[in-house]
Design a protein around this motif. Sequence first.
Motif, PDB file in Angstrom:
ATOM      1  N   ARG A 185       0.810  -1.223   0.000  1.00 64.04           N
ATOM      2  CA  ARG A 185       0.000   0.000   0.000  1.00 64.04           C
ATOM      3  C   ARG A 185       0.833   1.258   0.000  1.00 64.04           C
ATOM      4  O   ARG A 185       0.306   2.358  -0.137  1.00 64.04           O
ATOM      5  N   SER A 186       2.134   1.151   0.241  1.00 61.36           N
ATOM      6  CA  SER A 186       2.966   2.353   0.314  1.00 61.36           C
ATOM      7  C   SER A 186       4.263   2.105  -0.448  1.00 61.36           C
ATOM      8  O   SER A 186       4.653   0.960  -0.658  1.00 61.36           O
ATOM      9  N   PRO A 187       4.943   3.188  -0.842  1.00 58.27           N
ATOM     10  CA  PRO A 187       6.165   3.009  -1.633  1.00 58.27           C
ATOM     11  C   PRO A 187       7.339   2.506  -0.826  1.00 58.27           C
ATOM     12  O   PRO A 187       8.309   2.019  -1.388  1.00 58.27           O
ATOM     13  N   ALA A 188       7.289   2.619   0.494  1.00 59.70           N
ATOM     14  CA  ALA A 188       8.378   2.161   1.353  1.00 59.70           C
ATOM     15  C   ALA A 188       7.770   1.812   2.705  1.00 59.70           C
ATOM     16  O   ALA A 188       6.686   2.293   3.048  1.00 59.70           O
ATOM     17  N   PRO A 189       8.467   0.973   3.475  1.00 63.48           N
ATOM     18  CA  PRO A 189       7.875   0.521   4.741  1.00 63.48           C
ATOM     19  C   PRO A 189       7.456   1.654   5.666  1.00 63.48           C
ATOM     20  O   PRO A 189       6.476   1.531   6.370  1.00 63.48           O
ATOM     21  N   ASP A 190       8.210   2.760   5.655  1.00 62.48           N
ATOM     22  CA  ASP A 190       7.883   3.834   6.596  1.00 62.48           C
ATOM     23  C   ASP A 190       7.119   4.982   5.937  1.00 62.48           C
ATOM     24  O   ASP A 190       6.955   6.045   6.510  1.00 62.48           O
ATOM     25  N   ALA A 191       6.669   4.774   4.717  1.00 62.19           N
ATOM     26  CA  ALA A 191       5.970   5.841   3.995  1.00 62.19           C
ATOM     27  C   ALA A 191       4.456   5.712   4.193  1.00 62.19           C
ATOM     28  O   ALA A 191       3.951   4.650   4.557  1.00 62.19           O
ATOM     29  N   ASP A 192       3.771   6.829   3.940  1.00 64.21           N
ATOM     30  CA  ASP A 192       2.313   6.803   4.027  1.00 64.21           C
ATOM     31  C   ASP A 192       1.739   5.956   2.896  1.00 64.21           C
ATOM     32  O   ASP A 192       2.325   5.871   1.816  1.00 64.21           O
ATOM     33  N   PRO A 193       0.568   5.368   3.129  1.00 64.61           N
ATOM     34  CA  PRO A 193      -0.084   4.627   2.039  1.00 64.61           C
ATOM     35  C   PRO A 193      -0.362   5.550   0.846  1.00 64.61           C
ATOM     36  O   PRO A 193      -0.571   6.753   1.014  1.00 64.61           O
ATOM     37  N   PHE A 194      -0.361   4.955  -0.334  1.00 61.86           N
ATOM     38  CA  PHE A 194      -0.669   5.737  -1.529  1.00 61.86           C
ATOM     39  C   PHE A 194      -2.061   6.360  -1.414  1.00 61.86           C
ATOM     40  O   PHE A 194      -2.253   7.530  -1.723  1.00 61.86           O
ATOM     41  N   VAL A 195      -3.036   5.563  -1.003  1.00 58.01           N
ATOM     42  CA  VAL A 195      -4.413   6.065  -0.874  1.00 58.01           C
ATOM     43  C   VAL A 195      -5.073   5.466   0.362  1.00 58.01           C
ATOM     44  O   VAL A 195      -4.673   4.407   0.858  1.00 58.01           O
ATOM     45  N   GLN A 196      -6.106   6.172   0.819  1.00 55.72           N
ATOM     46  CA  GLN A 196      -6.941   5.699   1.932  1.00 55.72           C
ATOM     47  C   GLN A 196      -8.376   5.607   1.432  1.00 55.72           C
ATOM     48  O   GLN A 196      -8.737   6.252   0.442  1.00 55.72           O
ATOM     49  N   VAL A 197      -9.185   4.864   2.169  1.00 54.56           N
ATOM     50  CA  VAL A 197     -10.613   4.828   1.856  1.00 54.56           C
ATOM     51  C   VAL A 197     -11.169   6.248   1.981  1.00 54.56           C
ATOM     52  O   VAL A 197     -10.861   6.963   2.935  1.00 54.56           O
ATOM     53  N   GLY A 198     -11.952   6.657   0.996  1.00 55.46           N
ATOM     54  CA  GLY A 198     -12.510   8.004   0.988  1.00 55.46           C
ATOM     55  C   GLY A 198     -11.738   8.973   0.124  1.00 55.46           C
ATOM     56  O   GLY A 198     -12.239  10.049  -0.214  1.00 55.46           O
ATOM     57  N   ASP A 199     -10.531   8.621  -0.251  1.00 55.38           N
ATOM     58  CA  ASP A 199      -9.730   9.506  -1.102  1.00 55.38           C
ATOM     59  C   ASP A 199     -10.347   9.598  -2.501  1.00 55.38           C
ATOM     60  O   ASP A 199     -10.860   8.609  -3.032  1.00 55.38           O
ATOM     61  N   THR A 200     -10.241  10.798  -3.071  1.00 59.16           N
ATOM     62  CA  THR A 200     -10.626  10.968  -4.469  1.00 59.16           C
ATOM     63  C   THR A 200      -9.393  10.714  -5.332  1.00 59.16           C
ATOM     64  O   THR A 200      -8.308  11.214  -5.031  1.00 59.16           O
TER      65      THR A 200
END
Lengths: 164, 276
Positions: A99-114
């Motif tokens: 879900r993210s580009p690196a282990p400590d990075a934020d997920p690319f998207v979350q539920v609710g994101d446009t």
Amino acid sequence: MNIEDIRALARLVQETGLSELEIEEKGLRVRISGPRPVEIQTVQAMPPALPMAPAPVAAEAPARPPQASAPERAPIPKADEIPPHWKEITSPIVGTFYRSPAPDADPFVQVGDTVKSDTVLCIVEAMKLMNEIKAEMSGVVKKIMVENAQPVEFGQPMFLIEPL
Amino acid sequence: MTGIPQLDIAHLQRLLHPLRVGRHIRHETVCASTNDLAHAMLEGGAPSGTVVVAEEQTAGRGRFQRAWKSEAGQNLLFTVIVRWPRDGFAPTWLTLAAALSVRQAVEELFHLSPKIKWPNDVVLTLGDGVQKLAGVLTEATTLGPREQGAVVGVGLNVNQVWMPHDQDPERPRVSLASALGRRIDREPLLAGCLASFDEHLTNLSKGHTGDLVAEAQRHLTGIGRAAHVRLPNRSWRGILVGIDRDYHLLLRDEHGEPHCISAGEVLFGSQDLRGG
């Protein structure tokens, strides 16, 4: 291979806690995924290309520790209640879902994101190849259907998007 | 930035003419990562075959941002941009094509016999140890309904020499300079890698993967050796048999059962003992 053989294999997977078992016999390949609910998939075996190619037992597992948060537990309609205009984003390959580009990075998207057509939703890794999966449509992320760092099959739904 | 050896790009392009790979070359003394820069160029419309090469990366990385440390101006850090139809070959082949290109260039220029360590490394066997000479990191994406793209990044150890205490005992590295005992001209080596990659790309665009599989099988390290494929939550032990036509690793376990493996890190011998 008969239905009893498949049941026995399914029991084996449950008892041993294996996450997946795949057996090929006479051109029929049976893949059993655990833990419960046990899924049984059958796919037509492909002829081997090399003389030593055996019946494969796929080993597909995370290549890094899960770091990104698990999919959100937002209330989701049951399968038969999913609005027909929502679109599934499926995996183009067998691989591992990130879900993210690196282990400590934020997920690319979350539920609710446009999202837009070029928004990256996730990475599916196969044989150390990073495949970026884009939304390829405009919409809102309604559901993330795979846990971070879990194996995905070809064609397995990963996201539900409500088109805008 | 003075003092950092610089590749002679004009010389490089003369060596590559008239191939498509390397027709456009972006040369940076320092950049964060050639893959990141190439990815932005890919999305910005850079043509297939464009090469990004840097003398130093401040955020060079392997898989999942693992740091790739390289001394400025000593090695070859480059990325090739590839674009092709979405109904074309699987991007996995680009990783193998790049690894085989490095292998071939090193063999032809230096008469060494590098091997492919599945799935994305080029190694030299020195004494009883397998040491990493180069690594490939491919990142693929879609570029609209009909086109896909990838950045194929290579880090090749050329003139850097490590002290023993700089080595990770589980993943020892080797450079051409340390293997040969002399400094290496980087331009002909890079040209050799890119020319070979250009040839593989031409074959892939025609849908030919059989030659890649056969070449990988011929040059795979560890065939017949006891190997341990390690994953975070399980592992496989067995004798390494080879690869299948989809470039999955084939392992035969102690019961003679074959396993076809599509993920994990392969460890051999003493690495295996240390790796657990």
